[in-house]
Design a protein around this motif. Structure first.
Motif, PDB file in Angstrom:
ATOM      1  N   GLU A 247     -18.548 -32.436  19.785  1.00 41.48           N
ATOM      2  CA  GLU A 247     -19.650 -32.361  20.700  1.00 41.48           C
ATOM      3  C   GLU A 247     -20.152 -31.590  21.888  1.00 41.48           C
ATOM      4  OE1 GLU A 247     -23.487 -33.167  18.389  1.00 41.48           O
ATOM      5  OE2 GLU A 247     -23.923 -31.679  18.703  1.00 41.48           O
ATOM      6  N   ASN A 248     -20.461 -31.211  22.092  1.00 36.76           N
ATOM      7  CA  ASN A 248     -21.034 -30.427  23.789  1.00 36.76           C
ATOM      8  C   ASN A 248     -19.456 -31.190  25.148  1.00 36.76           C
ATOM      9  OD1 ASN A 248     -22.963 -30.016  23.513  1.00 36.76           O
ATOM     10  ND2 ASN A 248     -24.089 -31.788  23.602  1.00 36.76           N
ATOM     11  N   VAL A 259     -19.181 -26.670  19.381  1.00 30.19           N
ATOM     12  CA  VAL A 259     -20.776 -26.675  18.866  1.00 30.19           C
ATOM     13  C   VAL A 259     -20.252 -27.658  17.515  1.00 30.19           C
ATOM     14  CG1 VAL A 259     -22.497 -25.416  17.885  1.00 30.19           C
ATOM     15  CG2 VAL A 259     -21.230 -24.677  19.666  1.00 30.19           C
ATOM     16  N   ARG A 260     -21.824 -28.661  17.311  1.00 27.12           N
ATOM     17  CA  ARG A 260     -21.900 -29.081  16.066  1.00 27.12           C
ATOM     18  C   ARG A 260     -22.493 -28.812  14.944  1.00 27.12           C
ATOM     19  NH1 ARG A 260     -23.542 -34.394  13.520  1.00 27.12           N
ATOM     20  NH2 ARG A 260     -25.344 -34.438  15.339  1.00 27.12           N
ATOM     21  N   SER A 267     -21.046 -32.212   8.961  1.00 17.23           N
ATOM     22  CA  SER A 267     -20.395 -31.870   9.998  1.00 17.23           C
ATOM     23  C   SER A 267     -19.249 -31.275  10.560  1.00 17.23           C
ATOM     24  CB  SER A 267     -20.611 -33.016  11.486  1.00 17.23           C
ATOM     25  OG  SER A 267     -21.575 -33.580  11.399  1.00 17.23           O
ATOM     26  N   TYR A 269     -16.979 -28.856  13.623  1.00  7.88           N
ATOM     27  CA  TYR A 269     -17.313 -28.455  14.858  1.00  7.88           C
ATOM     28  C   TYR A 269     -16.431 -27.023  15.372  1.00  7.88           C
ATOM     29  CZ  TYR A 269     -18.546 -33.472  14.873  1.00  7.88           C
ATOM     30  OH  TYR A 269     -19.205 -34.770  14.721  1.00  7.88           O
TER      31      TYR A 269
END
Ligand SMILES: [Zn+2]
Length: 277
Positions: A247-248, A259-260, A267, A269
């Motif tokens: 993430e990020n 993005v998550r 989750s 990704y």
């Protein structure tokens, strides 16, 4: 939870370590590990049973025994096998022990207590509840682009949930599902039946490729017989992931931040630029 490549590696390692050996005595120490059999029944079914070979179906490890029985094992969260010499102590959460004639023993320990074992008749193995509904193995001929296309058509769920459903596609967990969707350039929220005819073969190739890479990666590592864990030891090098748990961080393809997304409580990704709806 180990995914298919880890279970493949563990079952290969077990096969190397114990095939041809005879279990002299088996002890079920935690009854809930094998809820369908008593400790006495467990011991009786495995007494003097020769292990012909160890194989796998989905994430189930299968001990094919000379007495026409098969021991089915699911490691779940933290189940682990170790082959121990007589002078070694049992791990703290030892739930089953298989003693061999040479006084070594195969120990199953499980810190989180979710592991499961079951003994079935080998001729009826494919009818066992655990295996019956499983989709074809990802490397079998049955799992073809046509199979994937036809099966996708039957589901209105998101592609991510579809890929995790072991009755549709066998062997993908959270990590490899995310990686396969990235490799194919498909958005995880796409409805399964809407995956385009152009994307299906890409997705098919990606599923096999990510599993293949993980298995060969895993195969390169030395196996420690005293620690056949169900963790991510085999593919623990985070740099191998394109999107999972990133993430990020910049997409390795286009540098857009990963993005998550929460889907079905888990989750996912993805890269919003490389994986458009
Ligand atoms: Zn990208």
């Amino acid at each position: 939870m180990p995914e298919l490549p880890e279970v493949e590696l563990i079952s290969r390692a077990l096969d190397t370590l114990v095939n041809g050996r005879t279990i002299s005595t088996a002890e079920l120490r935690r009854e809930r590990l094998a809820p369908q059999i008593t400790p006495d029944g467990f011991a009786a079914a495995l007494h003097n049973a020769k292990i012909n070979f160890v194989h796998r179906r989905g994430k189930h490890i299968l001990f094919d025994l000379g007495n026409e029985k098969t021991l089915i094992v699911h490691l779940r969260m933290s189940g682990r096998f170790s082959l121990l010499a007589a002078n070694r102590e049992d791990p703290k959460f030892t739930h089953a022990v298989f003693y061999f004639e040479d006084e070594t023993r195969l120990v199953f320990d499980d810190q989180r207590h979710f592991g499961l074992m079951k003994i079935v008749s080998t001729p009826e193995l494919q009818e066992a509840k655990e295996l019956k509904k499983l989709a074809p193995e990802p490397f079998s001929e049955e799992f073809s682009p046509e199979y994937l296309r036809d099966t996708l058509k039957t589901s209105k769920r998101s592609l991510k949930e579809f890929l995790l459903d072991q009755t549709k596609v066998c062997g993908l967990g959270n990590i490899y599902a995310a990686e396969a969707m990235f490799a194919a350039g498909v958005h995880p929220e796409t409805s399964a039946y809407k995956v385009s005819a152009k994307k299906v073969p890409l997705l098919y190739d990606s599923i096999r490729a990510v599993l293949n890479i993980a298995i060969s990666h895993a195969g390169d590592l030395a196996v420690d017989p005293e620690n056949l864990e169900g963790g991510y030891f085999s593919v623990g090098d985070e740099t191998v992931w394109y999107v999972y748990d990133r993430e990020n961080e910049p997409c390795r393809n286009c540098e857009t931040p990963i993005v998550r997304l929460k889907q079905g409580g888990r989750s996912t990704y993805y890269c919003r630029k490389c994986q458009r709806k």
